[in-house]
Design a protein around this motif. Structure first.
Motif, PDB file in Angstrom:
ATOM      1  N   PRO A   1       0.829  -1.225   0.000  1.00  0.00           N
ATOM      2  CA  PRO A   1       0.000   0.000   0.000  1.00  0.00           C
ATOM      3  C   PRO A   1       0.855   1.263   0.000  1.00  0.00           C
ATOM      4  N   VAL A   2       0.361   2.296  -0.663  1.00  0.00           N
ATOM      5  CA  VAL A   2       1.063   3.594  -0.698  1.00  0.00           C
ATOM      6  C   VAL A   2       0.047   4.726  -0.571  1.00  0.00           C
ATOM      7  N   PHE A   3       0.487   5.824  -0.035  1.00  0.00           N
ATOM      8  CA  PHE A   3      -0.280   7.074  -0.090  1.00  0.00           C
ATOM      9  C   PHE A   3       0.542   8.159  -0.779  1.00  0.00           C
TER      10      PHE A   3
ATOM     11  N   ALA B   1       6.784  10.103   3.235  1.00  0.00           N
ATOM     12  CA  ALA B   1       6.050  10.965   4.167  1.00  0.00           C
ATOM     13  C   ALA B   1       4.967  10.225   4.943  1.00  0.00           C
ATOM     14  N   CYS B   2       4.342   9.210   4.367  1.00  0.00           N
ATOM     15  CA  CYS B   2       3.134   8.657   5.001  1.00  0.00           C
ATOM     16  C   CYS B   2       3.395   7.399   5.826  1.00  0.00           C
ATOM     17  N   ARG B   3       4.439   6.655   5.553  1.00  0.00           N
ATOM     18  CA  ARG B   3       4.876   5.448   6.276  1.00  0.00           C
ATOM     19  C   ARG B   3       3.960   4.239   6.080  1.00  0.00           C
ATOM     20  N   ILE B   4       2.979   4.291   5.202  1.00  0.00           N
ATOM     21  CA  ILE B   4       2.072   3.148   5.065  1.00  0.00           C
ATOM     22  C   ILE B   4       2.747   1.994   4.329  1.00  0.00           C
ATOM     23  N   CYS B   5       3.833   2.271   3.628  1.00  0.00           N
ATOM     24  CA  CYS B   5       4.479   1.223   2.835  1.00  0.00           C
ATOM     25  C   CYS B   5       5.578   0.505   3.620  1.00  0.00           C
ATOM     26  N   LEU B   6       5.554   0.624   4.955  1.00  0.00           N
ATOM     27  CA  LEU B   6       6.589  -0.030   5.776  1.00  0.00           C
ATOM     28  C   LEU B   6       6.672  -1.527   5.465  1.00  0.00           C
TER      29      LEU B   6
HETATM   30  S1  FES Z   1       4.178   5.474   0.231  1.00  0.00           S
HETATM   31 FE1  FES Z   1       4.300   7.006   1.713  1.00  0.00          FE
HETATM   32  S2  FES Z   1       6.136   6.504   2.778  1.00  0.00           S
HETATM   33 FE2  FES Z   1       6.063   5.082   1.204  1.00  0.00          FE
END
Ligand code: FES
Ligand code: SF4
Ligand code: SF4
Length: 865
Positions: free
Chosen positions: A33-35, A46-51
């Motif tokens: 997942p990405v934002f 920036a969003c950290r959802i792709c950890l």
């Molecule tokens: S998609 Fe937002 S930090 Fe990777």
């Protein structure tokens, strides 16, 4: 081809050096997942959802910004990763309004979808949510930040895709992030709006419903719609769009990313231009002129009228008494069937698609026995160039997505841009280009300055480029009087700009020279082309691309909408092939072009004609003459979607469907043929172009039995054999049409320079531009685009306004030897004095009332009303 591999969730994943963990995983079909990430943006993490969990790394890493290295072992769905994503989502949702039922992003929202997959079904937040309140009565916290865009800051997840798209991709500055933390707001700079030409992309790529546009919001839920993939018909860039419809009505257009062309970004003209399809002034029925008035008629009545009148003319006149003009936004299939109808059924080669304001029509030319022709090129050429020269064009408004490719080269490869124009251009200003802004008509001189400067530059081995010392000596002799300083002074250039441009070109390994809409308005077009040719010759590995004016100009050339070329660009000596195909004789005499057709009507040699999807009275260089001449015709048959200036002169008017109502192919500036689906069924009594032409052929006793686009396409393939067999076989790459033989490249061609003479009675030079958020005349029927474009104007410089005592908004009269217009003034910063700038897109302000073919230069005078 991979350089090494990594292991993701136990699967071996090939990696190309430079790819991140995310890119390699996505390419292998593993979803993360990405934002904030977007394939065309520099990753910011920036969003950290792709950890993800990477073995031997002490902490979880963001997949979007972590380069893949040989042998890495990655887990994208481990319990640790899932828990971390839940934490990220809980944090994002803490202050999110969760108003999905009333949010227009619902059904296609990344936050909604990712929360369904990873989110918790409870919240630990006990304090009230932080709310941005625009005003006390606001229910939805909607805040208009541009003519089309509404922002709801409460839904924003601070991914900064919108601001990065605006800056990084589009080189614009009308959107930014202000304040910090929870108080961060996405806003235009104080006192401004987001109104750049690419503004709709920020709505499309906002992963949540924080940015929506008035075009789509609150009209229909996304899951109720049908989608069709089409090719934009509003400029020659050929972007791919998805049209979204419900109950046979269009509701929006979005990008349908095509890696070869648009890479997922489209301009606002393509995004909102579709609205013209549903304009209330669409032609609804056929019409016949009775007692000087066009009145509604049935298809049978209209066809019967045409049959009687055309047959009458045919008994009196040979084919040379007829003509056909077709607009270059028509599809390939329409062009093919139109020219076939004229050649085979009517018996004339008086066919053309070149109806614009250029003074000269042909692209190739011959000077001193040497053929000069532009090159063919693709977007890939732009990706490889390290220097661009843009001559006589504001690529920004003419080819907006091509302009983005140049910007990408500038941003990511340090490519240089040199612009050569008589007026400031948006592209030059936004990119910090080396601007060679010359006096009106002195473009050739600026080119000569570059050529002279480049000849003999160390590192430029002109002998290896096929230019002999003798040719160089001859060229130098011819232009001996033109030293750099003299050229700069005569052309009105700054010598340091000219030197900087020469230095950039001397260093350049690969150069692309592009020219656009202003090329050909200057009367000495051959000299311009010769100078461009010479510049191409003296640069290392250079291409010269003459950008076509309309969305399917290239298709119109290939499919035979020319008086001297049959489909496949075959000369008239190739007619036997077509006689076999069309089962009957066709004339082998070269027909008349647009100019000659109008003259022949004027001389009563032509009495009857067909005008298909075009409006010569409005688009031809001399509007007054075109209208006068068309009025003289005994029978004029117009096939169009709207009541145009030309349609008003028609004896019979047949309603044609818009681009969204039929399938077919189009050819962009590269010569790339792409397939476009029909998105909705024909509205009112309008019929697709191919069906109308078949009805005409049938009425005149020579049916081709090809009423559908697919039938016509099947026959086109017999000429253009590299086209796929059926529409269904088109891939995203489309099919590139290429000329079989290249015209031989000449050495250096002598160039003459003709300055614009001083005219004390008409002292201003008339420049014509494509207005911002406009394209041709159809876009005037898009409500959204009109919110940007406002109203017609005449641009003058700040100095001129001051000297004349004129203020912004004052009415002035602009008058040429041909005609006059009265319109409001816009004071344009940077516009040179003694220039009047007129947009070409407004019905109330037709520049072709001011331009006339009898005058060599477009000169005007102005007076306050
Ligand atoms: S998609 Fe937002 S930090 Fe990777
Ligand atoms: S408005 Fe949308 S695109 Fe912009 S930062 Fe907020 S969520 Fe991201
Ligand atoms: S750049 Fe041209 S083809 Fe692309 S969306 Fe805009 S108008 Fe359409």
């Amino acid at each position: 081809m991979s350089d090494f591999s990594i292991t993701v969730n136990g699967k071996t994943v090939p990696v190309i050096k430079g790819q991140t963990v995310l890119q390699a995983s996505l390419a292998a079909g593993i979803d993360i997942p990405v934002f904030c990430w977007h394939p065309q943006l520099v990753p910011v993490g920036a969003c950290r959802i792709c950890l993800v969990e990477i073995e031997k790394f002490p902490k979880l890493q963001v997949a979007c910004a972590t380069p893949a290295t040989d042998g890495m072992v990655v887990h994208t769905e481990s319990p640790k990763v899932v828990k971390a994503r839940q934490g990220v989502l809980e944090f994002i949702l803490a202050h999110h309004p969760l108003d999905c039922p009333t949010c227009d992003k619902g059904g296609e929202c990344d936050l909604q979808n990712i929360t369904f997959k990873y989110g918790l079904d409870y919240s630990r937040l006990e304090e009230p949510k932080h709310r941005f309140i625009v005003d006390a009565d606001s229910t939805f916290d909607d805040y208009r930040i541009g003519p089309e865009i509404i922002r709801n800051q409460n839904r924003c997840i601070h991914c900064y895709r919108c601001t990065r798209i605006t800056d990084e991709v589009c080189f614009e500055d009308d959107l930014g992030a202000y304040q910090r933390g929870y108080h961060t707001e996405i806003l235009p700079p104080p006192g401004r709006e987001i109104r750049n030409l690419y503004s709709g992309n920020v709505v499309e790529y906002c992963p949540v419903g924080a940015l929506t546009n008035t075009d789509w919001r609150y009209k229909v839920r996304v899951w109720l719609t049908k989608q069709a993939n089409v090719v934009c018909s509003l400029c020659p860039d050929g972007c791919n769009l998805t049209l979204w419809s419900f109950h046979n009505k269009l509701f929006r257009a979005t990008a349908h990313p095509n890696e070869k062309i648009d890479r997922g970004f489209i301009c606002d003209v393509g995004r909102y231009g579709y609205q013209y399809v549903q304009s209330s002034d669409r032609l609804k029925t056929p019409m016949i002129k009775k007692g000087g008035q066009l009145v509604e008629a049935s298809w049978e009545e209209a066809l019967d009228f045409i049959k009687r009148h055309v047959s009458e003319h045919k008994t009196k006149l040979s084919g040379s008494g007829f003509f056909g003009l077709i607009g270059p936004t028509s599809s390939n299939e329409e062009v093919y069937s139109f020219q076939r109808f004229l050649r085979r059924v009517i018996g004339t080669n008086n066919i053309d698609h070149r109806l614009n304001r250029k003074r000269r029509l042909s692209l190739t030319t011959e000077i001193n026995g040497k053929s000069i022709a532009p090159d063919v090129g693709t977007y890939d050429d732009l990706d490889q160039a390290d220097t661009y020269v843009v001559y006589a064009s504001d690529l920004h408004t003419e080819n907006p997505i091509t302009a983005l490719r140049l910007k990408r080269g500038i941003r990511h490869r340090d490519a240089r841009l040199i612009t050569i124009n008589a007026r400031p251009t948006h592209l030059a200003v936004r990119t910090g280009a080396i601007q060679l802004m010359h006096k009106p008509g002195a473009g050739v001189l600026a080119l000569l300055g570059l050529i002279n400067g480049l000849l003999g530059q160390p590192g430029l081995d002109q002998a290896s480029m096929g230019i002999s010392d003798a040719a160089i000596a001859e060229f130098r002799k011819q232009h001996a009087a033109l030293g750099l300083d003299k050229i700069a002074a005569n052309a009105g250039l700054k010598p340091e700009d000219l030197e900087a441009a020469i230095a950039a070109l001397a260093k350049s390994e690969t150069t692309v020279i592009l020219t656009g809409s202003d090329f050909g308005r200057y009367p000495f077009r051959d000299e311009e082309l010769a100078a461009l040719h010479d510049l191409r010759r003296v640069c290392k590995s250079a291409k010269l691309l003459v950008m076509p004016t309309d969305s399917n100009s290239v298709g119109a050339e290939w499919l035979g909408a020319l008086p001297d070329r049959l489909p496949g660009k075959l000369g008239m000596d190739g007619k036997t092939k077509f006689e076999d195909l069309w089962r009957g004789p066709i004339s082998d005499s070269v027909g008349k072009d647009t100019l000659a057709i109008l003259d022949a009507i004027n001389e009563d040699e032509i009495e009857c004609g067909f005008v298909f999807n075009s409006d010569p009275a409005r688009s031809f260089a001399d509007g007054v003459y075109a209208k006068e001449v068309l009025e003289k015709l005994k029978t004029l048959i117009v096939i169009d979607s709207f009541m145009t200036d030309t349609a008003r002169l028609a004896d019979v008017l047949l309603p044609r469907t818009s681009f969204a109502e039929f399938e077919g192919t189009r050819t962009n500036w590269e010569g790339r043929v792409q397939y476009s689906q029909g998105a909705i069924k024909p509205t009112f009594q309008a019929k697709p172009g191919c069906e109308i032409i078949e009805l005409l052929a049938d009425a005149l006793g020579n049916s081709f039995d090809q009423p559908h686009e697919a039938d016509v396409y099947a026959e086109m393939r017999k000429i253009l054999s590299n086209l796929p067999e059926r529409f269904a076989q088109f891939t995203a790459d489309g099919c590139l049409l290429r000329a079989e033989s290249q015209i031989e490249r000449a050495g250096l061609v002598p160039v003459e320079y003709h300055p614009v003479p001083a005219d004390s009675e008409y002292p201003y030079y008339l420049a014509i531009e494509n207005a911002d958020h406009h394209r041709g005349t159809l876009t005037e029927r898009s409500e959204s685009l009109m919110r940007f474009a406002n109203e017609p104007y005449v641009g003058i410089s700040e100095g001129e306004a001051k000297a004349l005592g004129i203020s912004e908004g004052d009415l002035i009269k602009v008058e040429s030897r041909t005609g006059k217009v009265v319109v409001k003034v816009r004071v344009i910063a940077g516009l040179p004095d003694k220039m009047v700038l007129v947009p070409e897109n407004f019905d109330e302000l037709k520049p072709n009332l001011l331009t006339g073919l009898k005058e060599k230069f477009d000169l005007v005078k102005i007076a306050e009303m």
